[in-house]
Enzyme design. Structure first.
Site, PDB file in Angstrom:
ATOM      1  N   ASP A 328       0.794  -1.218   0.000  1.00  0.00           N
ATOM      2  CA  ASP A 328       0.000   0.000   0.000  1.00  0.00           C
ATOM      3  C   ASP A 328       0.834   1.279   0.000  1.00  0.00           C
ATOM      4  O   ASP A 328       0.287   2.364   0.174  1.00  0.00           O
ATOM      5  CB  ASP A 328      -0.952   0.017   1.191  1.00  0.00           C
ATOM      6  CG  ASP A 328      -0.218  -0.081   2.531  1.00  0.00           C
ATOM      7  OD1 ASP A 328       0.994  -0.387   2.520  1.00  0.00           O
ATOM      8  OD2 ASP A 328      -0.863   0.147   3.566  1.00  0.00           O
ATOM      9  N   GLN A 329       2.157   1.198  -0.203  1.00  0.00           N
ATOM     10  CA  GLN A 329       2.927   2.442  -0.244  1.00  0.00           C
ATOM     11  C   GLN A 329       2.753   3.092  -1.607  1.00  0.00           C
ATOM     12  O   GLN A 329       2.561   2.408  -2.620  1.00  0.00           O
ATOM     13  CB  GLN A 329       4.396   2.195   0.065  1.00  0.00           C
ATOM     14  CG  GLN A 329       5.177   1.380  -0.941  1.00  0.00           C
ATOM     15  CD  GLN A 329       6.567   1.037  -0.424  1.00  0.00           C
ATOM     16  OE1 GLN A 329       6.730   0.388   0.596  1.00  0.00           O
ATOM     17  NE2 GLN A 329       7.581   1.485  -1.153  1.00  0.00           N
ATOM     18  N   GLY A 355      13.932  10.654 -23.959  1.00  0.00           N
ATOM     19  CA  GLY A 355      14.108  10.286 -25.359  1.00  0.00           C
ATOM     20  C   GLY A 355      14.771   8.946 -25.537  1.00  0.00           C
ATOM     21  O   GLY A 355      14.182   7.903 -25.309  1.00  0.00           O
ATOM     22  N   GLY A 356      16.056   8.966 -25.958  1.00  0.00           N
ATOM     23  CA  GLY A 356      16.744   7.738 -26.297  1.00  0.00           C
ATOM     24  C   GLY A 356      16.558   7.397 -27.766  1.00  0.00           C
ATOM     25  O   GLY A 356      15.865   8.091 -28.517  1.00  0.00           O
ATOM     26  N   TRP A 357      17.173   6.312 -28.178  1.00  0.00           N
ATOM     27  CA  TRP A 357      17.200   5.948 -29.600  1.00  0.00           C
ATOM     28  C   TRP A 357      15.796   5.821 -30.194  1.00  0.00           C
ATOM     29  O   TRP A 357      15.463   6.500 -31.163  1.00  0.00           O
ATOM     30  CB  TRP A 357      17.969   4.644 -29.757  1.00  0.00           C
ATOM     31  CG  TRP A 357      18.145   4.172 -31.168  1.00  0.00           C
ATOM     32  CD1 TRP A 357      17.611   3.049 -31.728  1.00  0.00           C
ATOM     33  CD2 TRP A 357      18.907   4.801 -32.205  1.00  0.00           C
ATOM     34  NE1 TRP A 357      17.995   2.934 -33.040  1.00  0.00           N
ATOM     35  CE2 TRP A 357      18.796   4.001 -33.363  1.00  0.00           C
ATOM     36  CE3 TRP A 357      19.667   5.963 -32.267  1.00  0.00           C
ATOM     37  CZ2 TRP A 357      19.419   4.317 -34.567  1.00  0.00           C
ATOM     38  CZ3 TRP A 357      20.300   6.287 -33.465  1.00  0.00           C
ATOM     39  CH2 TRP A 357      20.174   5.479 -34.590  1.00  0.00           C
ATOM     40  N   ASP A 409      17.905  15.447 -18.392  1.00  0.00           N
ATOM     41  CA  ASP A 409      18.912  15.108 -19.394  1.00  0.00           C
ATOM     42  C   ASP A 409      18.184  14.870 -20.706  1.00  0.00           C
ATOM     43  O   ASP A 409      17.314  14.005 -20.789  1.00  0.00           O
ATOM     44  CB  ASP A 409      19.686  13.854 -18.968  1.00  0.00           C
ATOM     45  CG  ASP A 409      20.682  13.407 -20.023  1.00  0.00           C
ATOM     46  OD1 ASP A 409      21.606  14.183 -20.332  1.00  0.00           O
ATOM     47  OD2 ASP A 409      20.534  12.278 -20.545  1.00  0.00           O
ATOM     48  N   ASP A 411      17.942  13.599 -24.511  1.00  0.00           N
ATOM     49  CA  ASP A 411      18.588  12.589 -25.348  1.00  0.00           C
ATOM     50  C   ASP A 411      17.813  12.455 -26.654  1.00  0.00           C
ATOM     51  O   ASP A 411      17.144  11.453 -26.912  1.00  0.00           O
ATOM     52  CB  ASP A 411      18.646  11.251 -24.608  1.00  0.00           C
ATOM     53  CG  ASP A 411      19.578  10.268 -25.281  1.00  0.00           C
ATOM     54  OD1 ASP A 411      19.916  10.478 -26.460  1.00  0.00           O
ATOM     55  OD2 ASP A 411      19.966   9.278 -24.643  1.00  0.00           O
ATOM     56  N   GLU A 413      17.974  11.881 -30.439  1.00  0.00           N
ATOM     57  CA  GLU A 413      18.885  11.290 -31.406  1.00  0.00           C
ATOM     58  C   GLU A 413      18.241  11.227 -32.800  1.00  0.00           C
ATOM     59  O   GLU A 413      17.597  10.245 -33.121  1.00  0.00           O
ATOM     60  CB  GLU A 413      19.280   9.890 -30.936  1.00  0.00           C
ATOM     61  CG  GLU A 413      19.879   9.882 -29.539  1.00  0.00           C
ATOM     62  CD  GLU A 413      20.296   8.497 -29.052  1.00  0.00           C
ATOM     63  OE1 GLU A 413      20.495   7.587 -29.902  1.00  0.00           O
ATOM     64  OE2 GLU A 413      20.413   8.319 -27.835  1.00  0.00           O
ATOM     65  N   TYR A 489      31.434   6.167 -28.234  1.00  0.00           N
ATOM     66  CA  TYR A 489      31.281   4.755 -28.578  1.00  0.00           C
ATOM     67  C   TYR A 489      30.278   4.634 -29.716  1.00  0.00           C
ATOM     68  O   TYR A 489      29.744   5.633 -30.205  1.00  0.00           O
ATOM     69  CB  TYR A 489      30.799   3.958 -27.361  1.00  0.00           C
ATOM     70  CG  TYR A 489      29.679   4.622 -26.588  1.00  0.00           C
ATOM     71  CD1 TYR A 489      28.360   4.486 -26.987  1.00  0.00           C
ATOM     72  CD2 TYR A 489      29.952   5.423 -25.480  1.00  0.00           C
ATOM     73  CE1 TYR A 489      27.339   5.114 -26.302  1.00  0.00           C
ATOM     74  CE2 TYR A 489      28.935   6.054 -24.784  1.00  0.00           C
ATOM     75  CZ  TYR A 489      27.632   5.892 -25.198  1.00  0.00           C
ATOM     76  OH  TYR A 489      26.624   6.526 -24.518  1.00  0.00           O
ATOM     77  N   ASP A 490      30.029   3.394 -30.142  1.00  0.00           N
ATOM     78  CA  ASP A 490      29.127   3.117 -31.272  1.00  0.00           C
ATOM     79  C   ASP A 490      29.628   3.752 -32.566  1.00  0.00           C
ATOM     80  O   ASP A 490      28.824   4.105 -33.439  1.00  0.00           O
ATOM     81  CB  ASP A 490      27.695   3.584 -30.978  1.00  0.00           C
ATOM     82  CG  ASP A 490      26.962   2.660 -30.025  1.00  0.00           C
ATOM     83  OD1 ASP A 490      27.525   1.602 -29.686  1.00  0.00           O
ATOM     84  OD2 ASP A 490      25.831   2.989 -29.610  1.00  0.00           O
ATOM     85  N   TRP A 631      27.725   4.440 -20.404  1.00  0.00           N
ATOM     86  CA  TRP A 631      26.576   3.711 -20.935  1.00  0.00           C
ATOM     87  C   TRP A 631      26.957   2.237 -20.985  1.00  0.00           C
ATOM     88  O   TRP A 631      27.845   1.852 -21.715  1.00  0.00           O
ATOM     89  CB  TRP A 631      26.177   4.171 -22.326  1.00  0.00           C
ATOM     90  CG  TRP A 631      24.970   3.385 -22.767  1.00  0.00           C
ATOM     91  CD1 TRP A 631      24.969   2.211 -23.453  1.00  0.00           C
ATOM     92  CD2 TRP A 631      23.602   3.705 -22.498  1.00  0.00           C
ATOM     93  NE1 TRP A 631      23.689   1.771 -23.636  1.00  0.00           N
ATOM     94  CE2 TRP A 631      22.831   2.670 -23.059  1.00  0.00           C
ATOM     95  CE3 TRP A 631      22.962   4.750 -21.837  1.00  0.00           C
ATOM     96  CZ2 TRP A 631      21.434   2.652 -22.976  1.00  0.00           C
ATOM     97  CZ3 TRP A 631      21.588   4.732 -21.763  1.00  0.00           C
ATOM     98  CH2 TRP A 631      20.829   3.699 -22.330  1.00  0.00           C
TER      99      TRP A 631
END
Length: 652
Positions: A328-329, A355-357, A409, A411, A413, A489-490, A631
Site C-alpha cells: 500500500d505504499q 528520449g533515447g534511440w 537530461d 537525449d 537522437e 562509442y558506437d 553507458w
C-alpha cells in the site's frame, strides 16, 4: 546512444497491469453509467498549480467516447494539459479524448493531467463537473454536498534529510472518501493521495528544517473535510544542494529502466558494488514522449513501463535500505529505490533522461512551435520533478515522485539528422532545439527559485561532426546546459560487415572504413564550434561489439576483416557486456588507440577493460574535459571493476 528495445512481453505486461489497476476506489453507489470523475490537486508554485482528473469506469463495457465539462473559478485557467483535448468557452472547459483515442476499460481508469494558472490552494476547485452530461460523482439528481469527516491520528515516521512518511486514521463519508490532501503550514497542497490509502511520503524537503503538516479528506463530488490537527516534522541534517563537481570530476552513469529484467541489475546493485559512492550523477533512461509531444509514463497503447518505474515491489534483500516494499505504499519500483539511494549518498544527483534511440521519434514534433515546446517542458517537469505521477496499480498520484529527480537530461537522437528508422527530423530542428533548451533552462530556474535549490540540465550529444553541424547552434545551447555528454562509442556496429573499433580515442592507421570516427574527432566537432572542454563529459561503454566468421587477416588479429555477421549476444546480436567478455577463454587480447579487442580465430570482440578505461580517462583529463559518462552501469561486474578504474584515474 545504444538502447535495447523493450521486449514485446513487457509492453503486454504493462498494458495488462494498467487495465487491471483501479486508480481510485469508486463510491459504492454509482449512477447507471457506472462512470465517475475524481478531481485531485497537486502542488502550487507562484501563480501556477497542477491537477488531475481521473475517469473511473465500473461498468461492464469500455468507455470509448467521453466528455468532461467543468467550470473554473474567476481568475483561474488551464494553461496546458495532457492525455486529452480541450475546448474553452469563458470559464467552462470541455475535455474530450485525444486524437489517438483513449478508451477507459471496463473496471479501469484513465488520468488527465494539467497545469493551471491563478488562484491559490483551495481556491482552484472546479464546479459543475459533468461526464457525458451526468454529475461527475456518479450520483443521480442533486450532486452530493456532504463533506467527509476530519481525519485524525496524524503521525510521522521514516524521517530523512529530504522527506518523511505521514500516517493518519481514515475519514468517513456518506458516499465514499476518494482521496486525501496533505497540506503545509501555508495551506498549500504538498501531496495528494488518490484512493483510501492512509499514509504517504512527502519528499523534496530541505535538510535540517522544521515543517508543519495537516491532512484533509475529499470525496468524488469534491467536498473537502476539515483539516486534521497539525504535526511538526524536522528533517535530518544533510546536503541541500549536492556540490557541483569540480571540472574534470563528473562521473555520470546511465541506469536503464529495463535492466532490472534480463540483466537483473537493480538500483541496490549500484550500492552493493560500491558504484554509487563513485558517481556524481545517475541518468535514469528513459522518459517517453507521446505523439502530441508530452512526457508520459505509460500510454493507452501500453508503451512504457510504470511497473518498473514505481509499481514493482522489491524485497528486503533487493532494496537499498534493506526493507521490503509494502503493497500500500504510494511509491515503489525504481523511483523509490533511487530515492533511498540518494538518502544513503546525499551528494548524488539523479536526473531523468528524455528520449533515447527509439523514443526520439516524437521530439521534432514536440519542439515545432512555441506552444508545443511549452507543453513538452511543462509536462516533463510536472511529471518527474514535481513528481505528479499517474496512479498505477495502487501507486503514484500527485506529488508521489517529488524528490526523486534533480534535473533533466535531453537525449534527442538526432536533431535535423536521421536516427532510428521511425524518427522524424526537419531542418528547423536546429533552431527549435535551441529554443526548447532555453525554455527548459528558464523553467528549471523558476522551479529552483520556488524550492530554494538548483536543477541541472544536460544533454547526450553525437560524435558525428556532420550531425553536430546540421543539428546544433553550439554557442547558444552551451549557455543553458550545465554540461553535455559526448558519445564516445558506437562508432561502428553490427550494421557493418567488417570488424572495427567502436570506442577508439585516436584514429587507427590503415582503417579501410571511409567514415572514420574517434574520440579526438568527436571532441573537435564540438570545441571547434565554441564548446568549452570543461563542459563536455566523455561517454565510455561498459559493453563491447563483436562479429563472427572473421578471418585472421595479414596481422593475425582479425582487425579490419570481413565478417559473416554479428557475434551472438545474450540480449542483442553483436553486443555483450564487459562482465561477460572479461571471462571469455580461448581468446587473445590485443590493444591499440586506447581500446582493446579479443580474437579467437573466428569471433572478434572490441571492448574496454580496466586498462583501456584508464587510458580513456587519462586522455579526457589531458584534454581538460569535465569528466566521464557511462553507458550503461549494468555492464560492469559485481565488483565494479570498470567504475573503480574510472574513479582511480580521476582521483577520489
Amino acid at each position: 546512444m545504444r538502447t535495447t528495445n523493450r521486449r514485446g512481453w513487457l509492453a503486454a505486461c504493462a498494458t495488462g497491469l494498467l487495465l487491471a489497476s483501479t486508480a481510485v476506489v469508486a463510491p459504492p453507489a454509482l449512477a447507471a453509467t457506472g462512470v465517475t470523475v475524481v478531481y485531485s490537486e497537486g502542488s502550487h508554485w507562484g501563480s501556477g498549480y497542477s491537477g488531475q482528473f481521473t475517469i473511473n469506469n465500473s461498468g461492464a463495457t469500455a468507455l470509448s467516447d467521453w466528455n468532461i465539462a467543468i467550470t473554473l473559478p474567476s481568475g483561474v485557467s488551464i494553461s496546458s494539459l495532457w492525455n486529452a483535448q480541450m475546448a474553452r468557452s469563458g470559464a467552462t472547459y470541455t475535455l474530450t479524448p485525444p486524437a489517438w483515442g483513449a478508451s477507459v476499460p471496463a473496471g479501469g481508469s484513465y488520468s488527465i493531467g494539467f497545469n493551471g494558472v491563478g488562484g491559490s490552494s483551495g481556491a482552484t476547485q472546479p464546479t459543475g463537473c459533468t461526464v457525458n452530461g451526468d454529475p461527475c460523482d456518479g450520483t443521480p439528481g442533486t450532486p452530493d454536498s456532504e463533506a467527509p469527516s476530519k481525519p485524525g491520528g496524524l503521525t510521522s515516521s521514516n524521517v530523512t534529510s529530504s522527506g518523511a512518511t505521514l500516517s493518519w486514521t481514515a475519514a468517513t463519508d456518506n458516499v465514499g472518501v476518494t482521496g486525501y490532501e496533505i497540506i503545509n503550514a501555508e495551506g498549500n497542497v504538498v501531496r495528494n493521495v488518490v484512493g483510501t490509502t492512509t499514509s504517504a511520503t512527502v519528499g523534496g524537503l530541505t535538510p535540517d528544517t522544521s515543517y508543519a503538516f495537516r491532512v484533509r479528506a475529499y470525496d468524488a463530488a469534491g467536498n473537502k473535510s476539515e483539516a486534521s490537527s497539525e504535526i511538526s516534522v524536522r528533517t535530518l541534517a544533510g546536503t541541500t544542494n549536492p556540490p557541483d563537481p569540480s571540472a574534470g570530476d563528473r562521473r555520470v552513469g546511465y541506469f536503464t529502466q529495463w535492466g532490472i529484467y534480463d540483466r537483473g541489475y537493480l538500483v541496490n546493485n549500484m550500492d552493493d558494488s560500491g558504484t554509487a559512492e563513485k558517481l556524481t550523477h545517475i541518468n535514469y533512461a528513459f522518459a517517453n514522449i507521446s505523439p502530441n509531444g508530452e512526457c508520459f509514463i505509460v500510454n493507452q497503447a501500453g508503451q512504457g513501463d510504470a511497473w518498473a518505474d514505481y509499481g514493482r515491489s522489491f524485497t528486503a534483500a533487493q532494496s537499498v535500505n534493506g526493507q521490503a516494499d509494502s503493497w500500500d505504499q504510494d511509491l515503489r519500483g525504481n523511483f523509490n529505490q533511487l530515492r533511498q539511494l540518494k538518502e544513503k549518498h546525499p551528494d548524488l544527483r539523479v536526473n531523468i533522461s528524455i528520449g533515447g534511440w527509439s523514443w526520439s521519434k516524437n521530439f521534432s514534433d514536440a519542439v515545432l512551435t512555441p506552444q508545443s515546446r511549452e507543453r513538452l517542458v511543462d509536462s516533463c517537469i510536472d511529471l518527474y520533478l514535481r513528481g505528479n505521477l499517474p496512479v498505477f496499480d495502487g501507486a503514484g498520484g500527485p506529488g508521489s515522485g517529488a524528490g526523486v529527480f534533480d534535473g533533466i537530461d535531453l537525449d534527442w537522437e538526432w536533431p535535423a539528422s536521421a536516427g532510428y528508422e521511425e524518427n522524424v527530423f526537419r531542418p528547423e530542428d536546429k533552431q527549435n532545439f535551441t529554443a526548447v533548451v532555453k525554455l527548459f533552462r528558464e523553467k528549471l530556474d523558476a522551479l529552483g527559485a520556488e524550492n530554494g535549490r538548483e536543477y541541472e540540465l544536460s544533454s547526450f550529444m553525437p560524435a558525428d561532426p556532420e550531425k553536430v553541424g546540421v543539428g546544433y547552434e553550439v554557442p547558444q545551447i552551451m549557455e543553458d546546459f550545465d554540461f553535455i555528454t559526448l558519445q564516445g562509442y558506437d562508432y561502428v556496429g553490427a550494421w557493418q560487415n567488417s570488424t572495427n573499433h567502436q570506442s577508439n580515442i585516436t584514429a587507427v592507421a590503415d582503417n579501410p572504413d571511409e567514415n572514420i570516427y574517434s574520440s579526438e574527432i568527436a571532441l573537435d566537432a564540438w570545441t571547434s564550434r565554441g564548446a568549452d572542454p570543461a563542459d563536455i563529459v566523455l561517454g565510455v561503454p561498459f559493453y563491447g561489439r563483436g562479429w563472427t566468421g572473421v578471418a585472421p587477416g595479414p596481422n593475425g588479429d582479425g582487425l579490419f576483416q570481413t565478417a559473416s555477421g554479428p557475434a551472438p549476444g545474450p540480449y542483442e546480436a553483436g553486443i555483450e557486456d564487459f562482465k561477460n567478455l572479461k571471462n571469455l577463454s580461448g581468446y587473445t587480447l590485443h590493444r591499440d588507440a586506447g581500446t582493446a579487442w579479443l580474437y579467437n580465430g573466428t569471433t572478434w570482440w572490441q571492448f574496454d577493460d580496466a586498462v583501456s578505461m584508464t587510458e580513456k580517462v587519462d586522455w579526457a583529463r589531458a584534454e581538460g574535459l569535465g569528466g566521464v559518462m557511462i553507458w550503461s552501469l549494468d555492464g560492469d561486474d559485481s565488483n565494479g571493476t570498470l567504475i573503480t578504474a574510472i574513479d582511480t584515474a580521476l582521483g577520489s
